[in-house]
Design a protein around this motif. Structure first.
Motif, mmCIF file in Angstrom:
data_model
loop_
_atom_site.group_PDB
_atom_site.id
_atom_site.type_symbol
_atom_site.label_atom_id
_atom_site.label_comp_id
_atom_site.label_asym_id
_atom_site.label_seq_id
_atom_site.Cartn_x
_atom_site.Cartn_y
_atom_site.Cartn_z
ATOM 1 N N ASP A 22 18.886 -3.722 26.222
ATOM 2 C CA ASP A 22 18.558 -2.298 26.344
ATOM 3 C C ASP A 22 17.171 -2.071 25.737
ATOM 4 O OD1 ASP A 22 19.786 0.657 26.701
ATOM 5 O OD2 ASP A 22 18.544 0.571 24.885
ATOM 6 N N TYR A 23 16.289 -1.412 26.501
ATOM 7 C CA TYR A 23 14.909 -1.202 26.065
ATOM 8 C C TYR A 23 14.554 0.290 26.039
ATOM 9 C CZ TYR A 23 14.449 -6.196 26.441
ATOM 10 O OH TYR A 23 14.627 -7.549 26.248
ATOM 11 N N SER A 24 15.555 1.118 25.754
ATOM 12 C CA SER A 24 15.346 2.566 25.781
ATOM 13 C C SER A 24 14.795 3.125 24.479
ATOM 14 C CB SER A 24 16.662 3.270 26.104
ATOM 15 O OG SER A 24 17.639 2.981 25.099
ATOM 16 N N ASP A 25 14.903 2.365 23.364
ATOM 17 C CA ASP A 25 14.526 2.926 22.065
ATOM 18 C C ASP A 25 13.995 1.807 21.167
ATOM 19 O OD1 ASP A 25 14.349 4.133 19.570
ATOM 20 O OD2 ASP A 25 16.140 5.356 19.859
ATOM 21 N N ASP A 26 12.687 1.672 21.094
ATOM 22 C CA ASP A 26 12.088 0.604 20.283
ATOM 23 C C ASP A 26 12.312 0.822 18.790
ATOM 24 O OD1 ASP A 26 11.190 -0.782 22.462
ATOM 25 O OD2 ASP A 26 9.173 0.073 22.431
ATOM 26 N N ASP A 27 12.338 2.083 18.344
ATOM 27 C CA ASP A 27 12.583 2.349 16.930
ATOM 28 C C ASP A 27 13.991 1.892 16.533
ATOM 29 O OD1 ASP A 27 10.082 3.420 16.504
ATOM 30 O OD2 ASP A 27 10.714 5.495 16.873
ATOM 31 N N ALA A 28 14.965 2.165 17.390
ATOM 32 C CA ALA A 28 16.335 1.731 17.112
ATOM 33 C C ALA A 28 16.415 0.211 17.086
ATOM 34 C CB ALA A 28 17.287 2.298 18.167
ATOM 35 N N TRP A 29 15.696 -0.440 17.986
ATOM 36 C CA TRP A 29 15.703 -1.904 18.010
ATOM 37 C C TRP A 29 15.126 -2.481 16.720
ATOM 38 C CZ3 TRP A 29 17.602 -6.239 19.406
ATOM 39 C CH2 TRP A 29 16.871 -7.421 19.341
ATOM 40 N N ARG A 30 14.064 -1.868 16.220
ATOM 41 C CA ARG A 30 13.476 -2.344 14.963
ATOM 42 C C ARG A 30 14.474 -2.206 13.806
ATOM 43 N NH1 ARG A 30 8.525 -0.580 17.381
ATOM 44 N NH2 ARG A 30 8.925 1.612 16.847
ATOM 45 N N THR A 31 15.261 -1.136 13.838
ATOM 46 C CA THR A 31 16.299 -0.966 12.816
ATOM 47 C C THR A 31 17.363 -2.050 12.944
ATOM 48 O OG1 THR A 31 15.966 1.429 12.756
ATOM 49 C CG2 THR A 31 18.065 0.602 11.922
ATOM 50 N N VAL A 32 17.753 -2.340 14.167
ATOM 51 C CA VAL A 32 18.755 -3.391 14.398
ATOM 52 C C VAL A 32 18.253 -4.732 13.871
ATOM 53 C CG1 VAL A 32 19.965 -4.711 16.189
ATOM 54 C CG2 VAL A 32 19.787 -2.214 16.382
ATOM 55 N N VAL A 33 17.015 -5.071 14.169
ATOM 56 C CA VAL A 33 16.441 -6.339 13.712
ATOM 57 C C VAL A 33 16.413 -6.392 12.181
ATOM 58 C CG1 VAL A 33 14.334 -7.725 13.638
ATOM 59 C CG2 VAL A 33 15.091 -6.704 15.801
ATOM 60 N N GLU A 34 16.035 -5.272 11.563
ATOM 61 C CA GLU A 34 15.999 -5.230 10.100
ATOM 62 C C GLU A 34 17.389 -5.478 9.514
ATOM 63 O OE1 GLU A 34 14.837 -2.091 6.507
ATOM 64 O OE2 GLU A 34 14.260 -1.673 8.592
ATOM 65 N N LEU A 35 18.409 -4.875 10.113
ATOM 66 C CA LEU A 35 19.783 -5.085 9.639
ATOM 67 C C LEU A 35 20.243 -6.521 9.880
ATOM 68 C CD1 LEU A 35 21.397 -1.773 10.956
ATOM 69 C CD2 LEU A 35 20.975 -2.374 8.560
ATOM 70 N N LEU A 36 19.895 -7.069 11.020
ATOM 71 C CA LEU A 36 20.282 -8.436 11.347
ATOM 72 C C LEU A 36 19.650 -9.453 10.400
ATOM 73 C CD1 LEU A 36 20.016 -8.273 15.233
ATOM 74 C CD2 LEU A 36 22.073 -8.907 13.975
ATOM 75 N N ASN A 37 18.484 -9.143 9.905
ATOM 76 C CA ASN A 37 17.760 -10.098 9.057
ATOM 77 C C ASN A 37 18.143 -10.023 7.579
ATOM 78 O OD1 ASN A 37 16.286 -11.397 11.058
ATOM 79 N ND2 ASN A 37 14.627 -9.897 10.994
ATOM 80 N N GLN A 38 19.094 -9.150 7.247
ATOM 81 C CA GLN A 38 19.549 -9.101 5.863
ATOM 82 C C GLN A 38 20.412 -10.318 5.544
ATOM 83 O OE1 GLN A 38 21.531 -5.418 4.943
ATOM 84 N NE2 GLN A 38 19.823 -4.141 5.643
ATOM 85 N N PRO A 39 20.295 -10.892 4.335
ATOM 86 C CA PRO A 39 21.166 -12.013 3.961
ATOM 87 C C PRO A 39 22.610 -11.563 3.893
ATOM 88 C CG PRO A 39 19.962 -11.217 2.055
ATOM 89 C CD PRO A 39 19.388 -10.507 3.239
ATOM 90 N N TRP A 40 23.523 -12.532 4.070
ATOM 91 C CA TRP A 40 24.935 -12.193 4.056
ATOM 92 C C TRP A 40 25.349 -11.634 2.708
ATOM 93 C CZ3 TRP A 40 29.137 -14.546 1.342
ATOM 94 C CH2 TRP A 40 30.377 -14.000 1.678
ATOM 95 N N ASN A 41 25.972 -10.452 2.754
ATOM 96 C CA ASN A 41 26.492 -9.798 1.555
ATOM 97 C C ASN A 41 25.397 -9.590 0.503
ATOM 98 O OD1 ASN A 41 28.746 -8.560 0.407
ATOM 99 N ND2 ASN A 41 29.258 -10.362 -0.832
ATOM 100 N N GLY A 42 24.125 -9.548 0.941
ATOM 101 C CA GLY A 42 23.022 -9.353 0.021
ATOM 102 C C GLY A 42 22.676 -10.566 -0.820
ATOM 103 N N ASP A 43 23.268 -11.713 -0.501
ATOM 104 C CA ASP A 43 23.062 -12.935 -1.288
ATOM 105 C C ASP A 43 21.882 -13.724 -0.720
ATOM 106 O OD1 ASP A 43 23.140 -15.303 -2.677
ATOM 107 O OD2 ASP A 43 25.285 -15.668 -2.352
ATOM 108 N N PRO A 44 20.771 -13.854 -1.446
ATOM 109 C CA PRO A 44 19.611 -14.587 -0.919
ATOM 110 C C PRO A 44 19.877 -16.060 -0.687
ATOM 111 C CG PRO A 44 19.308 -14.058 -3.252
ATOM 112 C CD PRO A 44 20.522 -13.310 -2.802
ATOM 113 N N GLU A 45 20.970 -16.570 -1.268
ATOM 114 C CA GLU A 45 21.330 -17.973 -1.044
ATOM 115 C C GLU A 45 21.902 -18.196 0.350
ATOM 116 O OE1 GLU A 45 20.784 -20.508 -3.134
ATOM 117 O OE2 GLU A 45 19.745 -19.107 -4.469
ATOM 118 N N ILE A 46 22.284 -17.111 1.040
ATOM 119 C CA ILE A 46 22.833 -17.224 2.402
ATOM 120 C C ILE A 46 21.993 -16.335 3.319
ATOM 121 C CG2 ILE A 46 24.929 -17.207 3.809
ATOM 122 C CD1 ILE A 46 26.554 -17.085 1.274
#
Length: 337
Positions: A22-46
């Motif tokens: 879906d390419y309807s909202d680039d701002d929403a996509w940037r938010t999705v990418v930011e969320l996807l790139n977070q470490p698991w459970n906030g743990d930098p080791e994962i």
């Protein structure tokens, strides 16, 4: 419509393949990418490990078209994640799609069981790393996450450690937990959860605690397997002698230890026709040896399969001895004449 082939030749088996359709909202996509790139459970080791396909050639692609576009070369791929129109709204749930086909299963019943909760489900972007890590390690199957999503509000999997909204119905416990093992061995039909197995000499202790498994030597942790297991999980040696991980409600799948410490060395664990770690079967019991090995044994206590923890303990000793030798020797002031 035939979409371009997605090249996976440089991917790792723990990478999450995320295809934007879906390419309807680039701002929403940037938010999705930011969320996807977070470490698991906030743990930098994962850390997160994502491979993004952000190409208009896949605009509007259906799940079947996405699966058809995935290249055959590369590591085994158990799931594909799709960022579609629904992903660009609300809590940005991503669509997870199983790559399993009927041809991958020996019989219809096996395929039907794997698809009990469907081929697709949605999950929060922050839960994808937890899922891909467990899939890569063989700790959980796609169907386990689909089953959990089916119980969540809005049928969205948010992670096993995520805070549950008020009023969430608790999961039904499994009555198999009523058959715990003793402290010497796990036998067929018994479970091992929030308990310990002790070696005959009392030096080593295999511990199950809050979904994690560790080995302790004289009380000190010397080995840890898959800290991303969910709370409430444990081991079950089924009546056929297969060692399984079980969720608190009883869903089971093969337990395959992490053998990262054995790279380049022989591992006593079964493999399938493709050379991947396979379920360990035909064991009569699981026990801890006097040298620290955690072994699956036959009815005469001969080792069938091993966690190879004794090798890990030896490596730790060697590293500690090396660090002591390299430590600087303190100098002493000369005495006055």
């Amino acid at each position: 419509m035939r979409r371009p082939v997605i090249d996976r030749t440089d991917h790792d088996d723990s990478d999450a393949l995320v295809v934007r359709v879906d390419y309807s909202d680039d701002d929403a996509w940037r938010t999705v990418v930011e969320l996807l790139n977070q470490p698991w459970n906030g743990d930098p080791e994962i850390p997160a490990s994502n491979r993004f396909v952000n190409n208009h050639a896949y605009a509007g692609a259906s799940p079947d078209e996405v699966l058809a576009a995935v290249g055959e070369e590369g590591p085994p791929l158990l799931a594909v994640f799709v960022a579609d129109e629904a992903t660009m709204r609300g809590e940005h749930p991503v669509l997870a799609i199983s790559t399993l086909t009927r041809e991958d299963c020996e019989h219809d019943e096996e395929f039907a069981e794997a698809m009990e909760f469907g081929r697709e489900f949605r999950l929060a972007p922050t839960a994808i790393t937890e899922m891909t890590c467990n899939l890569a390690l063989g700790n959980m199957g796609f169907e386990e996450f689909a089953a959990q999503a089916a119980e969540e509000p809005g049928r969205v999997f948010r992670g096993f450690t995520a805070d549950r909204p008020a009023g969430t119905v608790p999961r039904t416990p499994w009555d198999g937990w009523d058959r715990p093992c003793d402290r010497t061995r796990l036998r067929r039909g018994q479970t091992f959860r929030d308990a310990s197995l002790i070696s005959p000499n009392g030096r080593y202790e295999f511990v199950s605690s809050n979904g994690t498994f560790s080995l302790r030597e004289n009380g000190e942790a010397v080995w840890l397997d898959a800290p991303s297991h969910a709370a409430g999980m444990g081991l079950f040696l089924d009546p056929e002698g297969e060692l399984q991980l079980r969720t608190d409600r009883g869903h089971g799948y093969p337990m395959i230890p992490n053998f990262d410490h054995m790279r380049g060395k022989r591992v006593r664990w079964p493999r399938d026709a493709d050379g991947r770690r396979a379920p360990a079967r035909n064991a009569e019991a699981l026990l801890v040896r006097d040298n620290g090995d955690i072994d699956l044994v036959d009815n005469e206590d001969r080792t069938l399969w091993s966690f190879e923890t004794a090798q890990h303990v030896r490596l730790l000793r060697e590293l500690r001895a090396l660090s002591i030798k390299k430590a600087p020797v303190p100098s002493h002031p000369s005495r006055p004449e």
